[in-house]
Scaffold this motif. Sequence first.
Motif, mmCIF file in Angstrom:
data_model
loop_
_atom_site.group_PDB
_atom_site.id
_atom_site.type_symbol
_atom_site.label_atom_id
_atom_site.label_comp_id
_atom_site.label_asym_id
_atom_site.label_seq_id
_atom_site.Cartn_x
_atom_site.Cartn_y
_atom_site.Cartn_z
ATOM 1 N N UNK A 44 0.831 -1.205 0.000
ATOM 2 C CA UNK A 44 0.000 0.000 0.000
ATOM 3 C C UNK A 44 0.864 1.253 0.000
ATOM 4 N N UNK A 45 1.916 1.268 0.805
ATOM 5 C CA UNK A 45 2.814 2.424 0.799
ATOM 6 C C UNK A 45 3.504 2.585 -0.556
ATOM 7 N N UNK A 90 2.780 10.326 5.788
ATOM 8 C CA UNK A 90 1.846 9.273 5.381
ATOM 9 C C UNK A 90 1.846 8.175 6.446
ATOM 10 N N UNK A 91 0.662 7.895 6.972
ATOM 11 C CA UNK A 91 0.482 6.797 7.922
ATOM 12 C C UNK A 91 -0.559 5.853 7.353
ATOM 13 N N UNK A 92 -0.225 4.573 7.291
ATOM 14 C CA UNK A 92 -1.154 3.563 6.777
ATOM 15 C C UNK A 92 -1.374 2.527 7.872
ATOM 16 N N UNK A 93 -2.637 2.209 8.103
ATOM 17 C CA UNK A 93 -2.955 1.129 9.037
ATOM 18 C C UNK A 93 -3.717 0.042 8.296
ATOM 19 N N UNK A 94 -3.421 -1.189 8.663
ATOM 20 C CA UNK A 94 -4.113 -2.359 8.116
ATOM 21 C C UNK A 94 -4.826 -3.026 9.283
ATOM 22 N N UNK A 107 0.439 -0.803 11.808
ATOM 23 C CA UNK A 107 0.538 0.544 11.268
ATOM 24 C C UNK A 107 1.969 0.840 10.846
ATOM 25 N N UNK A 108 2.099 1.647 9.789
ATOM 26 C CA UNK A 108 3.417 2.111 9.338
ATOM 27 C C UNK A 108 3.313 3.595 9.015
ATOM 28 N N UNK A 109 4.370 4.331 9.296
ATOM 29 C CA UNK A 109 4.388 5.771 9.041
ATOM 30 C C UNK A 109 5.689 6.119 8.344
ATOM 31 N N UNK A 110 5.596 7.025 7.363
ATOM 32 C CA UNK A 110 6.787 7.479 6.652
ATOM 33 C C UNK A 110 6.545 8.881 6.111
ATOM 34 N N UNK A 111 7.576 9.485 5.613
ATOM 35 C CA UNK A 111 7.477 10.758 4.897
ATOM 36 C C UNK A 111 7.804 10.488 3.437
ATOM 37 N N UNK A 112 6.987 11.051 2.548
ATOM 38 C CA UNK A 112 7.214 10.888 1.119
ATOM 39 C C UNK A 112 7.356 12.252 0.480
ATOM 40 N N UNK A 113 8.326 12.374 -0.417
ATOM 41 C CA UNK A 113 8.518 13.590 -1.191
ATOM 42 C C UNK A 113 7.701 13.466 -2.471
ATOM 43 N N UNK A 114 6.901 14.472 -2.785
ATOM 44 C CA UNK A 114 6.029 14.383 -3.961
ATOM 45 C C UNK A 114 6.026 15.695 -4.743
ATOM 46 N N UNK A 115 7.128 15.967 -5.464
ATOM 47 C CA UNK A 115 7.071 17.114 -6.378
ATOM 48 C C UNK A 115 6.201 16.737 -7.571
ATOM 49 N N UNK A 116 5.075 17.344 -7.730
ATOM 50 C CA UNK A 116 4.067 16.940 -8.713
ATOM 51 C C UNK A 116 4.597 16.883 -10.137
ATOM 52 N N UNK A 117 5.685 17.539 -10.424
ATOM 53 C CA UNK A 117 6.219 17.516 -11.785
ATOM 54 C C UNK A 117 6.860 16.173 -12.116
ATOM 55 N N UNK A 118 7.194 15.383 -11.115
ATOM 56 C CA UNK A 118 7.898 14.124 -11.340
ATOM 57 C C UNK A 118 6.931 13.000 -11.708
ATOM 58 N N UNK A 119 5.786 12.928 -11.055
ATOM 59 C CA UNK A 119 4.853 11.823 -11.262
ATOM 60 C C UNK A 119 3.888 12.100 -12.410
ATOM 61 N N UNK A 120 3.426 11.053 -13.037
ATOM 62 C CA UNK A 120 2.441 11.148 -14.108
ATOM 63 C C UNK A 120 1.078 11.452 -13.488
#
Length: 128
Positions: A44-45, A90-94, A107-120
Amino acid sequence: TEALAAGMVLALSASALGLIVSQSIRSLASARDYQQAAELLDATLTKIDTVGPAMLLEFGPTDGVFDQPNERFSWKATISRQLTGHLYDVTVSVRWETASGKQRSAKAQTYLNDPRTVLDSRLRWSDL
């Protein structure tokens, strides 16, 4: 009387052995559930990172149920944008229910970098 005593010792030993085996089977089932939950958290992550947390925060989904054979597991993501840059918390629980009806979660927690220009930006959750 010696035979009666030996029979009682044998009966108590068999009963104790049965309890130990039963507990071992429950522990093994619980360990399998937690292992499956960890794999589902990772998947999921990975999907959140692929689609981008900004996209999911805006359009969703942020929760759901897994497909077969994992349909008894559900997930929920909490995504929040940080004040600097393109960083998202971002925290995801199952969650799942055991065979005995108890609710469990991981549960798992992380930080994600998301510069919108990189992803489709056309990529959607349902595409994965």
